[in-house]
Write a protein that holds these residues in place. Sequence first.
Motif, mmCIF file in Angstrom:
data_model
loop_
_atom_site.group_PDB
_atom_site.id
_atom_site.type_symbol
_atom_site.label_atom_id
_atom_site.label_comp_id
_atom_site.label_asym_id
_atom_site.label_seq_id
_atom_site.Cartn_x
_atom_site.Cartn_y
_atom_site.Cartn_z
ATOM 1 N N THR A 55 0.843 -1.197 0.000
ATOM 2 C CA THR A 55 0.000 0.000 0.000
ATOM 3 C C THR A 55 0.877 1.246 0.000
ATOM 4 O OG1 THR A 55 -0.108 -0.183 2.382
ATOM 5 C CG2 THR A 55 -2.018 -0.962 1.184
ATOM 6 N N TYR A 56 0.319 2.334 -0.451
ATOM 7 C CA TYR A 56 0.966 3.656 -0.397
ATOM 8 C C TYR A 56 2.389 3.650 -0.962
ATOM 9 C CZ TYR A 56 -2.877 3.821 2.859
ATOM 10 O OH TYR A 56 -4.098 3.696 3.428
ATOM 11 N N GLY A 89 3.015 -2.108 3.770
ATOM 12 C CA GLY A 89 1.758 -2.064 4.504
ATOM 13 C C GLY A 89 0.678 -2.852 3.779
ATOM 14 N N GLN A 100 -3.918 -3.575 3.812
ATOM 15 C CA GLN A 100 -5.238 -3.421 4.436
ATOM 16 C C GLN A 100 -5.420 -4.602 5.387
ATOM 17 O OE1 GLN A 100 -6.867 -0.703 3.561
ATOM 18 N NE2 GLN A 100 -5.339 -0.246 2.015
ATOM 19 N N ASP A 101 -6.352 -4.453 6.339
ATOM 20 C CA ASP A 101 -6.527 -5.499 7.349
ATOM 21 C C ASP A 101 -6.784 -6.884 6.751
ATOM 22 O OD1 ASP A 101 -6.142 -3.572 9.200
ATOM 23 O OD2 ASP A 101 -8.062 -3.827 10.237
ATOM 24 N N CYS A 126 4.361 -0.295 8.550
ATOM 25 C CA CYS A 126 2.940 -0.272 8.903
ATOM 26 C C CYS A 126 2.358 -1.661 9.222
ATOM 27 C CB CYS A 126 2.158 0.431 7.801
ATOM 28 S SG CYS A 126 0.657 1.189 8.422
ATOM 29 N N GLY A 127 1.738 -2.316 8.242
ATOM 30 C CA GLY A 127 1.175 -3.640 8.520
ATOM 31 C C GLY A 127 2.260 -4.671 8.820
ATOM 32 N N GLN A 169 3.321 -4.782 12.412
ATOM 33 C CA GLN A 169 2.208 -5.359 13.184
ATOM 34 C C GLN A 169 2.275 -6.876 13.142
ATOM 35 O OE1 GLN A 169 -1.294 -3.516 11.484
ATOM 36 N NE2 GLN A 169 -0.959 -1.585 12.558
ATOM 37 N N TYR A 217 -2.113 -8.626 16.173
ATOM 38 C CA TYR A 217 -2.827 -7.443 15.693
ATOM 39 C C TYR A 217 -4.307 -7.677 15.921
ATOM 40 C CZ TYR A 217 -4.882 -3.972 12.586
ATOM 41 O OH TYR A 217 -5.629 -2.939 12.099
ATOM 42 N N HIS A 267 -6.380 -2.096 16.893
ATOM 43 C CA HIS A 267 -7.208 -1.106 16.208
ATOM 44 C C HIS A 267 -8.412 -0.855 17.124
ATOM 45 C CE1 HIS A 267 -9.659 0.900 13.336
ATOM 46 N NE2 HIS A 267 -8.876 0.625 12.316
ATOM 47 N N ARG A 274 -8.446 7.310 12.155
ATOM 48 C CA ARG A 274 -7.157 6.731 11.761
ATOM 49 C C ARG A 274 -6.048 7.761 11.987
ATOM 50 N NH1 ARG A 274 -7.319 2.238 8.700
ATOM 51 N NH2 ARG A 274 -5.355 2.649 7.624
ATOM 52 N N ASN A 294 -0.510 6.276 7.780
ATOM 53 C CA ASN A 294 -1.943 6.037 7.574
ATOM 54 C C ASN A 294 -2.279 4.679 8.176
ATOM 55 O OD1 ASN A 294 -4.540 5.627 6.789
ATOM 56 N ND2 ASN A 294 -4.220 6.245 4.648
ATOM 57 N N HIS A 295 -2.679 4.697 9.435
ATOM 58 C CA HIS A 295 -2.966 3.420 10.105
ATOM 59 C C HIS A 295 -4.080 3.590 11.122
ATOM 60 C CE1 HIS A 295 -0.329 4.732 13.628
ATOM 61 N NE2 HIS A 295 0.153 5.488 12.672
ATOM 62 N N GLY A 296 -4.831 2.503 11.294
ATOM 63 C CA GLY A 296 -5.864 2.493 12.320
ATOM 64 C C GLY A 296 -5.305 1.890 13.599
ATOM 65 N N GLY A 297 -4.437 0.893 13.437
ATOM 66 C CA GLY A 297 -3.868 0.199 14.591
ATOM 67 C C GLY A 297 -2.984 1.121 15.430
ATOM 68 N N HIS A 323 5.144 5.413 5.654
ATOM 69 C CA HIS A 323 5.105 5.164 4.222
ATOM 70 C C HIS A 323 5.820 6.346 3.572
ATOM 71 C CE1 HIS A 323 2.048 2.010 4.558
ATOM 72 N NE2 HIS A 323 1.420 2.789 5.409
HETATM 73 N N1 GLN Z 1 -4.005 -2.621 8.786
HETATM 74 C C1 GLN Z 1 -3.148 -1.804 9.531
HETATM 75 C C2 GLN Z 1 -3.789 -0.609 10.206
HETATM 76 O O1 GLN Z 1 -4.726 -0.013 9.710
HETATM 77 C C3 GLN Z 1 -2.009 -1.377 8.629
HETATM 78 C C4 GLN Z 1 -2.344 -0.313 7.635
HETATM 79 C C5 GLN Z 1 -1.237 -0.070 6.661
HETATM 80 O O2 GLN Z 1 -0.378 -0.906 6.485
HETATM 81 N N2 GLN Z 1 -1.240 1.060 5.996
HETATM 82 O O3 GLN Z 1 -3.335 -0.260 11.261
#
Ligand code: GLN
Length: 268
Positions: free
Chosen positions: A20-21, A65, A67-68, A100-101, A104, A110, A130, A137, A170-173, A212
């Motif tokens: 991602t990104y 990174g 997405q979940d 990012c991901g 985690q 996670y 998260h 986020r 850019n993360h929710g976690g 990122h």
């Molecule tokens: N899924 C994870 C979160 O939202 C990682 C997001 C990402 O890698 N950009 O925290």
Amino acid sequence: MNNQQYELIIGWLYPKLMSTYGDRGNVTTIQRRSQWREFDVKIIPLDQAATAEDIKSVDIIVGGGAQDRQQEIVMRDLQGAKADAMREKLDHGTPGVFTCGSPQLLGHYYEPGAGQRIDGLGILDLVSIHPGENTKRCIGNLVIEVTATKLARELKEMTGTTPYLVGFENHGGRTKLGKVEALGKVVYGLGNNGEDGTEGAFYQNAIATYSHGPLLPKNPFVADWLIQTALRQKYQQPIHLSPIEDKLAIQAREAMFKRLKVETINSR
Ligand code: GLN
């Protein structure tokens, strides 16, 4: 030995699921900066089709990174012998950059905003939770000062300046560190959890970050640190990296510091 005789193998974690990104830019940066020095470079995807032997064969590991949902697929695939190979590599100082991901999944677990907790590899002593889809986020520009002792010292030796990293998060976690050292302290942005001022983690030679950007084109000296560390690990001797003209990257960093009104100490 001339440089063509040195070979670097980059292991790229799940390129289709975890990019991602623009995180693939980290792979390209390591590849190009190595090739400009005439090192031989190979890129191996470390995905569902890869074996534990493939993981063992690489000199640098890059993880982006996700997405979940994609992250969950990866976390369920990276088990057993593959997980052991990853653990052995990172424990023994194979350098890597994980965004990012990826950090985690290198942590204990996670917890997504919806659904079940997913076990990670437990290589990094951290957990990520998260708080739920209704929670904001963590999004925006990110500047950190690298404080991880060994990395900060080595980057300073390479550049002669205090190491600051510019990126975009850019993360929710939200990540909480256990005994692992933070990569740095947040100068601008939110970092691991928006509360304790820490950003990322650093373990042996593995850089874990929420940054990122992608990270390495914005902070090319970190790519050079990864290359240098990988070569030293592999060939058991320091190998000189010829300088590269990074004027545009330096200008971009300075423009960002100015825009965010970040005061850097003696940075470039
Ligand atoms: N899924 C994870 C979160 O939202 C990682 C997001 C990402 O890698 N950009 O925290």
